[in-house]
Design an enzyme around this catalytic site. Structure first.
Site, PDB file in Angstrom:
ATOM      1  N   SER A 191      -7.527 -18.077  -8.496  1.00 12.71           N
ATOM      2  CA  SER A 191      -8.083 -17.673  -7.201  1.00 12.71           C
ATOM      3  C   SER A 191      -8.071 -18.871  -6.272  1.00 12.71           C
ATOM      4  CB  SER A 191      -9.526 -17.200  -7.385  1.00 12.71           C
ATOM      5  OG  SER A 191     -10.174 -17.047  -6.138  1.00 12.71           O
ATOM      6  N   TYR A 204     -18.045 -18.089 -11.063  1.00 10.89           N
ATOM      7  CA  TYR A 204     -16.708 -17.518 -10.858  1.00 10.89           C
ATOM      8  C   TYR A 204     -15.690 -18.596 -10.480  1.00 10.89           C
ATOM      9  CZ  TYR A 204     -12.976 -14.739  -8.715  1.00 10.89           C
ATOM     10  OH  TYR A 204     -11.762 -14.206  -8.388  1.00 10.89           O
TER      11      TYR A 204
HETATM   12  P1  NAD Z   1     -10.589  -5.188  -9.699  1.00 13.40           P
HETATM   13  O1  NAD Z   1     -12.055  -4.956  -9.785  1.00 13.40           O
HETATM   14  O2  NAD Z   1      -9.756  -4.103  -9.164  1.00 13.40           O
HETATM   15  O3  NAD Z   1     -10.036  -5.614 -11.110  1.00 13.40           O
HETATM   16  C1  NAD Z   1     -10.773  -6.367 -12.034  1.00 13.40           C
HETATM   17  C2  NAD Z   1     -10.645  -5.677 -13.372  1.00 13.40           C
HETATM   18  O4  NAD Z   1     -11.138  -6.528 -14.415  1.00 13.40           O
HETATM   19  C3  NAD Z   1     -11.468  -4.411 -13.489  1.00 13.40           C
HETATM   20  O5  NAD Z   1     -10.759  -3.303 -13.058  1.00 13.40           O
HETATM   21  C4  NAD Z   1     -11.758  -4.324 -14.968  1.00 13.40           C
HETATM   22  O6  NAD Z   1     -10.869  -3.423 -15.568  1.00 13.40           O
HETATM   23  C5  NAD Z   1     -11.447  -5.703 -15.494  1.00 13.40           C
HETATM   24  N1  NAD Z   1     -12.582  -6.231 -16.251  1.00 13.40           N
HETATM   25  C6  NAD Z   1     -13.665  -6.884 -15.781  1.00 13.40           C
HETATM   26  N2  NAD Z   1     -14.482  -7.193 -16.789  1.00 13.40           N
HETATM   27  C7  NAD Z   1     -13.892  -6.734 -17.935  1.00 13.40           C
HETATM   28  C8  NAD Z   1     -14.254  -6.747 -19.297  1.00 13.40           C
HETATM   29  N3  NAD Z   1     -15.389  -7.317 -19.719  1.00 13.40           N
HETATM   30  N4  NAD Z   1     -13.413  -6.158 -20.187  1.00 13.40           N
HETATM   31  C9  NAD Z   1     -12.270  -5.572 -19.766  1.00 13.40           C
HETATM   32  N5  NAD Z   1     -11.878  -5.547 -18.494  1.00 13.40           N
HETATM   33  C10 NAD Z   1     -12.681  -6.117 -17.585  1.00 13.40           C
HETATM   34  O7  NAD Z   1     -10.431  -6.518  -8.839  1.00 13.40           O
HETATM   35  P2  NAD Z   1      -9.161  -7.465  -8.510  1.00 13.40           P
HETATM   36  O8  NAD Z   1      -9.567  -8.195  -7.298  1.00 13.40           O
HETATM   37  O9  NAD Z   1      -7.899  -6.745  -8.557  1.00 13.40           O
HETATM   38  O10 NAD Z   1      -9.228  -8.519  -9.704  1.00 13.40           O
HETATM   39  C11 NAD Z   1      -8.090  -8.905 -10.451  1.00 13.40           C
HETATM   40  C12 NAD Z   1      -8.066 -10.405 -10.621  1.00 13.40           C
HETATM   41  O11 NAD Z   1      -7.817 -11.021  -9.367  1.00 13.40           O
HETATM   42  C13 NAD Z   1      -9.381 -11.003 -11.138  1.00 13.40           C
HETATM   43  O12 NAD Z   1      -9.096 -11.997 -12.104  1.00 13.40           O
HETATM   44  C14 NAD Z   1      -9.958 -11.648  -9.904  1.00 13.40           C
HETATM   45  O13 NAD Z   1     -10.811 -12.715 -10.208  1.00 13.40           O
HETATM   46  C15 NAD Z   1      -8.689 -12.108  -9.205  1.00 13.40           C
HETATM   47  N6  NAD Z   1      -8.857 -12.432  -7.792  1.00 13.40           N
HETATM   48  C16 NAD Z   1      -9.189 -11.452  -6.909  1.00 13.40           C
HETATM   49  C17 NAD Z   1      -9.348 -11.789  -5.562  1.00 13.40           C
HETATM   50  C18 NAD Z   1      -9.735 -10.764  -4.547  1.00 13.40           C
HETATM   51  O14 NAD Z   1     -10.039 -11.140  -3.410  1.00 13.40           O
HETATM   52  N7  NAD Z   1      -9.734  -9.495  -4.864  1.00 13.40           N
HETATM   53  C19 NAD Z   1      -9.173 -13.105  -5.139  1.00 13.40           C
HETATM   54  C20 NAD Z   1      -8.825 -14.060  -6.074  1.00 13.40           C
HETATM   55  C21 NAD Z   1      -8.667 -13.706  -7.388  1.00 13.40           C
END
Ligand code: NAD
Length: 299
Positions: A191, A204
């Site tokens: 991230s 985080y």
């Molecule tokens: P999202 O909520 O759509 O996806 C996150 C997923 O993580 C969830 O759908 C869930 O299935 C899974 N998850 C969480 N805890 C879990 C557990 N204990 N066991 C199994 N699965 C679990 O959100 P997203 O933003 O698509 O996140 C995907 C990745 O992108 C993450 O690693 C997040 O940190 C990273 N990220 C997101 C952003 C943003 O702005 N959305 C920015 C930087 C990084």
């Protein structure tokens, strides 16, 4: 498929609308189908060109958001895909498996909590059995809950965030390695927070710095075995993470203003970075972090 796809040139700043989300809350983990607006995973725009033909991929958090967009893209590029999600997200997972199958690929979902080592080992065993092997591992699941004051950040949350975002990557990678052939790729999701930690995301942000560092060391360790390890580091992307306590109400209202583009990214815009790192085109790319963040400056 619409006329526009990910190869269509245009102004990237205005390619997608500002999200301007109404303030909304869901219990963790958020269900994407209940979001306003629903994020764009490239359902109508991602066009595959056979870049992952015959590959076998395991994607955690593949039911929604960035992982869901990656699952759709991988399938349209010719890969069979197993996604992992939490039980509460079955609705999102079923939709993604449907889209994988519509692309003509094998799709399978596993409802499991990755915060336990034994579960991670079972996930890899099931994926290998369903796919008949494994050559792409995408560690994408993530936990993000914003807490203003360190005194209010519970020991439990601190540990769960590390278990989800860091320990699970280690356990899943360890279980996957015996199955990964030469040419396999591992892609971890960091991230912008890894370099620019928000004051209310101490747990985080520090996990994401760890993901970056771990991946760069592992890339060197696995190079002699012909396995590449890379990272995608998203900036602000409109996903279920935000509506399940990932950001404060004020941050949600101003979510578009965080990036230089003055609009949030959509998961569809992240998928091509994962495809590149999973494909053979990136053969000389390992230990790299590909930042996809709308012109936010990173070290
Ligand atoms: P999202 O909520 O759509 O996806 C996150 C997923 O993580 C969830 O759908 C869930 O299935 C899974 N998850 C969480 N805890 C879990 C557990 N204990 N066991 C199994 N699965 C679990 O959100 P997203 O933003 O698509 O996140 C995907 C990745 O992108 C993450 O690693 C997040 O940190 C990273 N990220 C997101 C952003 C943003 O702005 N959305 C920015 C930087 C990084």
């Amino acid at each position: 498929m619409t006329a526009r796809d990910q190869y269509t040139f245009g102004n990237p700043v205005t390619l997608y609308d500002r999200v301007e989300p109404p303030v909304q809350h869901q219990p963790e983990p958020g269900v994407q189908a209940k979001m306003t607006p629903v994020p764009d995973l490239g359902e109508k725009t991602y066009r595959g060109t056979g870049r992952l033909t015959g590959r076998k991929a395991l994607i955690t958090g593949g039911d929604s958001g960035i992982g869901g967009a990656v699952a759709i893209a991988f399938a349209r590029e010719g890969a069979d895909v197993v996604i992992v999600h939490l039980p509460a997200e079955q609705q999102d997972a079923d939709r993604i498996v449907g889209l994988i199958e519509e692309a003509g690929a094998k799709g399978h979902s596993i409802a499991a909590d990755i915060t336990e080592a034994a579960t991670c080992r079972a996930i890899v065993a099931e994926a290998v059995s369903v796919l008949g092997g494994l050559d792409i591992l995408v560690n994408n699941a993530g936990k993000q809950v914003a807490i203003d004051r360190l005194e209010d950040l519970s020991d439990e949350q601190f540990e769960q965030t590390f278990r989800t975002n860091v320990f699970a990557n280690f356990w899943l990678t360890k279980a996957a390695l015996p199955h990964l052939p030469e040419g396999a790729t591992i892609i971890n999701t960091a991230s912008l927070e890894a370099y620019k930690p928000a004051p209310d995301r101490l747990d985080y942000a520090s996990t994401k710095a760890a993901v970056n560092n771990f991946s760069k060391g592992l890339a060197q360790q696995l190079a002699p075995r012909g396995i590449r390890v890379n990272v995608v580091a998203p900036g602000p992307v409109w996903t279920a993470l935000q509506v399940s306590q990932g950001v404060s109400d004020e941050q949600m209202k101003a979510f578009d203003d965080e990036s230089t583009y003055q609009r949030a990214g959509q998961p569809a815009e992240l998928a091509p970075a994962f495809v590149f790192l999973a494909s053979a085109e990136s053969s000389y790319v390992s230990g790299e972090t590909l930042n996809v963040n709308g012109a936010m400056v990173t070290p």
